[in-house]
Design an enzyme around this catalytic site. Structure first.
Site, PDB file in Angstrom:
ATOM      1  N   LYS A  44     -24.393   4.990 -18.316  1.00 35.27           N
ATOM      2  CA  LYS A  44     -23.081   5.605 -18.555  1.00 35.27           C
ATOM      3  C   LYS A  44     -23.096   6.499 -19.794  1.00 35.27           C
ATOM      4  CE  LYS A  44     -20.087   2.153 -18.704  1.00 35.27           C
ATOM      5  NZ  LYS A  44     -18.872   1.299 -18.533  1.00 35.27           N
ATOM      6  N   LYS A  46     -23.437   5.347 -22.843  1.00 36.04           N
ATOM      7  CA  LYS A  46     -22.781   4.617 -23.935  1.00 36.04           C
ATOM      8  C   LYS A  46     -23.785   3.697 -24.612  1.00 36.04           C
ATOM      9  CE  LYS A  46     -17.898   4.140 -22.725  1.00 36.04           C
ATOM     10  NZ  LYS A  46     -16.777   3.163 -22.623  1.00 36.04           N
TER      11      LYS A  46
HETATM   12  N1  C2G Z   1      -8.479   1.161 -21.899  1.00 40.56           N
HETATM   13  C1  C2G Z   1      -7.105   1.309 -22.063  1.00 40.56           C
HETATM   14  N2  C2G Z   1      -6.620   1.846 -23.204  1.00 40.56           N
HETATM   15  C2  C2G Z   1      -7.462   2.229 -24.200  1.00 40.56           C
HETATM   16  C3  C2G Z   1      -8.850   2.068 -24.050  1.00 40.56           C
HETATM   17  C4  C2G Z   1      -9.344   1.525 -22.880  1.00 40.56           C
HETATM   18  O1  C2G Z   1      -6.315   0.958 -21.167  1.00 40.56           O
HETATM   19  N3  C2G Z   1      -6.928   2.770 -25.338  1.00 40.56           N
HETATM   20  C5  C2G Z   1      -8.980   0.599 -20.639  1.00 40.56           C
HETATM   21  C6  C2G Z   1      -9.845   1.587 -19.853  1.00 40.56           C
HETATM   22  O2  C2G Z   1      -9.015   2.490 -19.125  1.00 40.56           O
HETATM   23  C7  C2G Z   1     -10.637   0.647 -18.952  1.00 40.56           C
HETATM   24  C8  C2G Z   1     -10.793  -0.617 -19.842  1.00 40.56           C
HETATM   25  O3  C2G Z   1      -9.814  -0.503 -20.896  1.00 40.56           O
HETATM   26  O4  C2G Z   1      -9.869   0.315 -17.791  1.00 40.56           O
HETATM   27  C9  C2G Z   1     -12.173  -0.733 -20.443  1.00 40.56           C
HETATM   28  O5  C2G Z   1     -12.427   0.458 -21.162  1.00 40.56           O
HETATM   29  P1  C2G Z   1     -13.974   0.892 -21.383  1.00 40.56           P
HETATM   30  O6  C2G Z   1     -14.734  -0.263 -21.915  1.00 40.56           O
HETATM   31  O7  C2G Z   1     -13.976   2.212 -22.100  1.00 40.56           O
HETATM   32  O8  C2G Z   1     -14.394   1.125 -19.854  1.00 40.56           O
HETATM   33  P2  C2G Z   1     -15.322   2.288 -19.273  1.00 40.56           P
HETATM   34  O9  C2G Z   1     -16.455   2.563 -20.172  1.00 40.56           O
HETATM   35  O10 C2G Z   1     -14.393   3.385 -18.890  1.00 40.56           O
HETATM   36  O11 C2G Z   1     -15.953   1.554 -17.994  1.00 40.56           O
HETATM   37  O12 C2G Z   1     -17.252   1.233 -13.479  1.00 40.56           O
HETATM   38  C10 C2G Z   1     -16.193   1.493 -14.377  1.00 40.56           C
HETATM   39  C11 C2G Z   1     -16.697   1.613 -15.785  1.00 40.56           C
HETATM   40  O13 C2G Z   1     -17.517   0.503 -16.134  1.00 40.56           O
HETATM   41  C12 C2G Z   1     -15.496   1.712 -16.712  1.00 40.56           C
END
Ligand code: C2G
Length: 128
Positions: A44, A46
């Site tokens: 990803k 990250k």
């Molecule tokens: N999130 C949120 N508000 C934020 C930050 C994050 O609602 N200020 C939500 C994201 O939208 C996501 C969840 O928290 O639904 C986890 O965020 P991340 O760890 O950044 O997820 P991501 O890297 O987008 O991984 O297959 C899908 C991916 O693994 C999603």
């Protein structure tokens, strides 16, 4: 028993994550979090501060979370929805529309993100 499934890296667990998990759990009775492994995070693009095991322990400590499973790839969602008999798939709306293909298997809900907080912002604010 209404079963909810969501995915993410959940690094440096913060209020935005908790708000998502709280609202996801409120949609049903049992919340499964598929947590991105360190190897999948590399795919990803990250690099999490906390290891998978640390991020898993933190999530398992959140009262809204019932089960944490590994997210190893982009392709596992349909298999997961079937394997865990998921009723509702939930993601933050930064992913709006991206997982609509799951609608033939379960409900798909995109929840508004929490403004003003992100793992990236935390890192930048701390000057790392
Ligand atoms: N999130 C949120 N508000 C934020 C930050 C994050 O609602 N200020 C939500 C994201 O939208 C996501 C969840 O928290 O639904 C986890 O965020 P991340 O760890 O950044 O997820 P991501 O890297 O987008 O991984 O297959 C899908 C991916 O693994 C999603």
């Amino acid at each position: 028993m209404k079963r909810i499934l969501t995915y993410g890296t959940f690094d440096l667990l913060h209020i935005g994550h908790i708000n998502l998990l709280k609202r996801a759990k409120a949609l049903g009775d049992y919340l499964i979090v598929a947590l991105s492994t360190d190897d999948f995070n590399a795919i990803k693009g990250k690099k999490a501060y906390h290891s998978y095991e640390e991020r898993k322990t933190l999530l398992e400590s959140v009262r809204f979370v019932d089960l944490v499973i590994p997210e190893n790839n982009w392709e596992q969602k349909v298999t997961d929805v079937k394997k865990y008999e998921v009723d509702v798939f939930v993601m933050g709306d930064d992913w709006l529309g991206k997982f609509d293909f799951l609608k033939e298997h379960c409900e798909v809900v995109y929840l508004p993100r929490t403004e003003g907080i992100s793992t990236t912002k935390i890192k930048n604010d701390l000057g790392s």
